[in-house]
Design an enzyme around this catalytic site. Structure first.
Site, PDB file in Angstrom:
ATOM      1  N   CYS A   1       0.856  -1.193   0.016  1.00  0.00           N
ATOM      2  CA  CYS A   1       0.054   0.136   0.155  1.00  0.00           C
ATOM      3  C   CYS A   1       0.911   1.301   0.202  1.00  0.00           C
ATOM      4  O   CYS A   1       2.201   1.138  -0.270  1.00  0.00           O
ATOM      5  CB  CYS A   1      -1.261  -0.045   1.145  1.00  0.00           C
ATOM      6  SG  CYS A   1      -0.146  -0.067   2.992  1.00  0.00           S
ATOM      7  N   THR A   2       0.103   2.515  -0.104  1.00  0.00           N
ATOM      8  CA  THR A   2       1.080   3.701  -0.179  1.00  0.00           C
ATOM      9  C   THR A   2       2.208   3.835   0.885  1.00  0.00           C
ATOM     10  O   THR A   2       3.332   4.074   0.930  1.00  0.00           O
ATOM     11  CB  THR A   2       0.059   5.075  -0.148  1.00  0.00           C
ATOM     12  OG1 THR A   2      -0.838   4.695  -1.143  1.00  0.00           O
ATOM     13  CG2 THR A   2       1.009   6.112  -0.443  1.00  0.00           C
TER      14      THR A   2
END
EC number: 1.14.-.-
Length: 247
Positions: free
Chosen positions: A178-179
């Site tokens: 994820c980010t």
């Protein structure tokens, strides 16, 4: 020469008994220190991304840690020529990242971290599958070559995707991405809580990976969507200059 603006992102899954009581203190300090951005507070912890001078964003982080007492905090700092946020917001939420799964204890059930320097080697193993836990519009901007896209519109849809794809996950080492780390950490917690044992996640998320590795093996393709005025960043974390991304 003008000082660069520091953008600090931090989260921690830590039990906070009365998160609403912290809001006035954080707002007062943040406004005094010319901080902009958003801090989310919930019983399960805190999640914030805010900008200002390097000294001042760290002062706010120190106060947040003092008020909540976490064992560990995931912190990431980037820099920009301008503030990527318009104003400071401190909000009370049911969850610091909304998944809508009741009684999920992220501290108790959590996957193993994979350091950015080890990520490329790990995800190219035959028995590993990579799941991009971000929303479809984020994945469209950029992702890892081998990553599975669950095509979710919101993170709340991710638990249903897991239930519908148990055969795909069965017998595999599952690597989540994820980010900045928070969604993949909570995703590993979900999978561990329902019986998957070999569950991993990229420490610090995509942003830390790009900073540490410079995408030297070209396993990352495209750009990385971010939730501020930069909209997306390139492999060297520079803001994307074209404004093609619309939501």
């Amino acid at each position: 020469m003008n000082e660069k603006i520091a953008i600090l992102s931090a989260y921690s899954f830590v039990n906070i008994e009365e998160p609403a009581n912290l809001i006035p203190k954080l707002l007062l300090l943040g406004k005094r220190k010319y901080i902009r951005g958003t801090i989310l507070l919930a019983n399960e912890g805190f999640n914030g991304s805010f900008s200002g001078s390097y000294e001042n964003v760290n002062l706010v982080l120190e106060e947040l840690i003092k008020l909540t007492g976490p064992k560990d905090v995931n912190v990431k700092i980037n820099y920009s020529d301008v503030h990527p946020f318009q104003k400071l917001k401190v909000r009370l939420k049911k969850e610091i990242i909304a998944m809508n799964v009741d009684d999920l204890n992220v501290d108790l059930f959590k996957g193993e971290y994979i350091e950015p320097k080890d990520w490329d080697e790990f995800i190219t193993k035959q028995d590993v599958i990579v799941i991009d836990t971000r929303n479809d519009y984020e994945v469209e901007v950029g992702t890892f070559k081998s990553a599975i896209n669950p095509n979710t519109k919101t993170f709340k849809q991710f638990p249903a995707w897991v239930q519908q794809n148990q055969e795909l996950l069965k017998g595999k080492k599952i690597a989540m991405v994820c980010t900045g780390g928070i969604r993949c950490e909570k995703s590993t917690s979900l999978l561990k809580s329902i019986g998957y044992n070999e569950v991993y996640h990229l420490k610090g998320g995509i942003l830390q990976y790009l900073e540490d590795t410079q995408n030297k093996n070209n396993l990352w393709q495209g750009e990385c969507f971010v939730f501020d005025d930069r909209r997306a960043v390139t492999d060297d974390l520079s803001p994307v200059e074209r404004h093609w991304l619309q939501r």
